[in-house]
Design an enzyme around this catalytic site. Structure first.
Site, short mmCIF file in Angstrom:
data_model
loop_
_atom_site.label_atom_id
_atom_site.label_comp_id
_atom_site.label_asym_id
_atom_site.label_seq_id
_atom_site.Cartn_x
_atom_site.Cartn_y
_atom_site.Cartn_z
N ILE A 18 12.01 -71.43 20.09
CA ILE A 18 12.01 -69.68 20.55
C ILE A 18 9.94 -69.99 20.39
O ILE A 18 9.49 -68.67 20.89
CB ILE A 18 12.23 -69.42 19.06
CG1 ILE A 18 13.71 -69.33 19.11
CG2 ILE A 18 11.88 -67.97 18.45
CD1 ILE A 18 14.69 -69.22 17.20
N ASN A 85 6.19 -68.58 13.33
CA ASN A 85 7.59 -69.17 13.31
C ASN A 85 7.57 -70.70 12.56
O ASN A 85 8.92 -71.04 12.91
CB ASN A 85 7.41 -68.83 15.47
CG ASN A 85 8.56 -70.07 15.70
OD1 ASN A 85 9.52 -70.05 15.84
ND2 ASN A 85 7.91 -71.17 16.06
N TYR A 148 16.77 -75.14 2.69
CA TYR A 148 16.89 -74.34 3.89
C TYR A 148 16.83 -72.74 4.03
O TYR A 148 16.26 -71.93 4.08
CB TYR A 148 17.41 -74.58 5.37
CG TYR A 148 17.07 -73.86 6.43
CD1 TYR A 148 15.73 -74.46 7.45
CD2 TYR A 148 18.18 -73.39 6.88
CE1 TYR A 148 15.86 -73.88 8.78
CE2 TYR A 148 17.95 -72.88 8.36
CZ TYR A 148 16.56 -72.42 9.09
OH TYR A 148 16.05 -72.42 10.25
N LYS A 152 14.77 -69.50 3.66
CA LYS A 152 14.67 -68.12 4.87
C LYS A 152 15.22 -66.91 4.07
O LYS A 152 14.61 -65.48 4.30
CB LYS A 152 16.03 -68.37 5.67
CG LYS A 152 15.37 -69.22 6.77
CD LYS A 152 14.49 -69.69 7.22
CE LYS A 152 13.33 -70.49 8.62
NZ LYS A 152 12.68 -70.69 9.23
N THR A 183 17.42 -75.68 21.07
CA THR A 183 16.37 -75.67 20.18
C THR A 183 16.08 -77.11 19.91
O THR A 183 17.09 -77.89 19.50
CB THR A 183 15.61 -74.78 19.22
OG1 THR A 183 16.00 -74.93 18.57
CG2 THR A 183 14.98 -73.10 20.36
#
Length: 245
Positions: A18, A85, A148, A152, A183
């Site tokens: 990304i 990012n 994770y 976020k 990705t």
């Protein structure tokens, strides 16, 4: 196309996925782009392909972030676009979580994002735009993603508070939360084999994985003047996956 001519952008984690796609899109729309990341060779190779500027830095280290801000200030003085990012995904059940894994994920995803934003605020021009990359995992309760997902969720909270704090300077802060995208991170988390991707697609109403360029196009819009009334918003980009509870 969005007109970003004359704008200077910094993208962390810009050598693949990304981050790379976003750099490519911003450059195509006229911006001058700096990309950064931990792997010097990967960042320099990506920058050569993109016609971007490479400044290696480890976002988990405050000393590296301070050096990066000094380098960017020396090159450009101020910037107009900041895309944070850089991130990592590691899977574990809560029961089997280790302090080492916890620190690895939180140090990059949350600490790195937080202090990159913090240290770059003085370098942002009035009217600048900030994008924090979150994740659809912040909206779901998927087993083995607790660390994770927590990182976020925290990023989205920071985004909203930053949007309020920076509004007097007309600096807009938004987050983009990708779902399943094709990705490099999928390879690193063991989700790249065909059977696993078929399983993931089965839970996506649009029946496909996302393409990194689609996030790049969204970010290009969000950092442009066309989105000048958008701040404090989270953009969930997951093909409808989060609708399947």
């Amino acid at each position: 196309m969005t007109n970003l001519k004359g704008k200077v952008a910094l993208i962390t984690g810009g050598n693949s996925g990304i981050g790379y796609a976003t750099a490519k899109e911003l450059i195509a729309n006229g911006a001058e782009v700096i990309i950064t990341g931990r792997r010097k060779d990967a960042i320099e190779n990506a920058a050569a392909e993109l016609n971007a500027i490479a400044l290696p830095a480890d976002q988990t280290k405050l000393a590296d972030i301070n050096t990066l801000t000094a380098e960017v200030a020396a090159l450009f003085g101020k910037i107009d676009i900041l895309v944070v990012n850089a991130g990592i995904s590691k899977l574990t059940t809560i029961e089997n979580a280790t302090e080492e894994l916890f620190d690895e994920v939180i140090n990059l995803n949350l600490k790195g994002t937080y202090f990159t934003l913090s240290k770059f605020i003085p370098l942002l021009n009035d009217g600048a735009s900030v994008i924090l990359i979150s994740s659809s995992s912040a909206s779901k309760s998927i087993p083995q993603t607790s660390i994770y997902a927590a990182s976020k969720v925290a990023i989205n909270a920071v985004m909203k508070i930053a949007a309020v704090e920076l509004a007097p300077r007309k600096i807009r802060v938004n987050s983009v939360s990708p779902g399943p995208f094709a990705t490099e991170i999928m390879k690193k988390t063991g989700l790249a084999d065909a059977r696993m991707q078929d399983f993931i697609r089965a839970g996506v109403p649009l029946d496909r994985l996302g393409h990194p360029a689609e996030i790049g196009q969204l970010i290009s819009f969000l950092v442009s003047d066309a989105a000048s009334f958008i701040t404090g918003a989270e953009y969930l980009v997951d093909g409808g996956q989060s609708l399947n509870k």
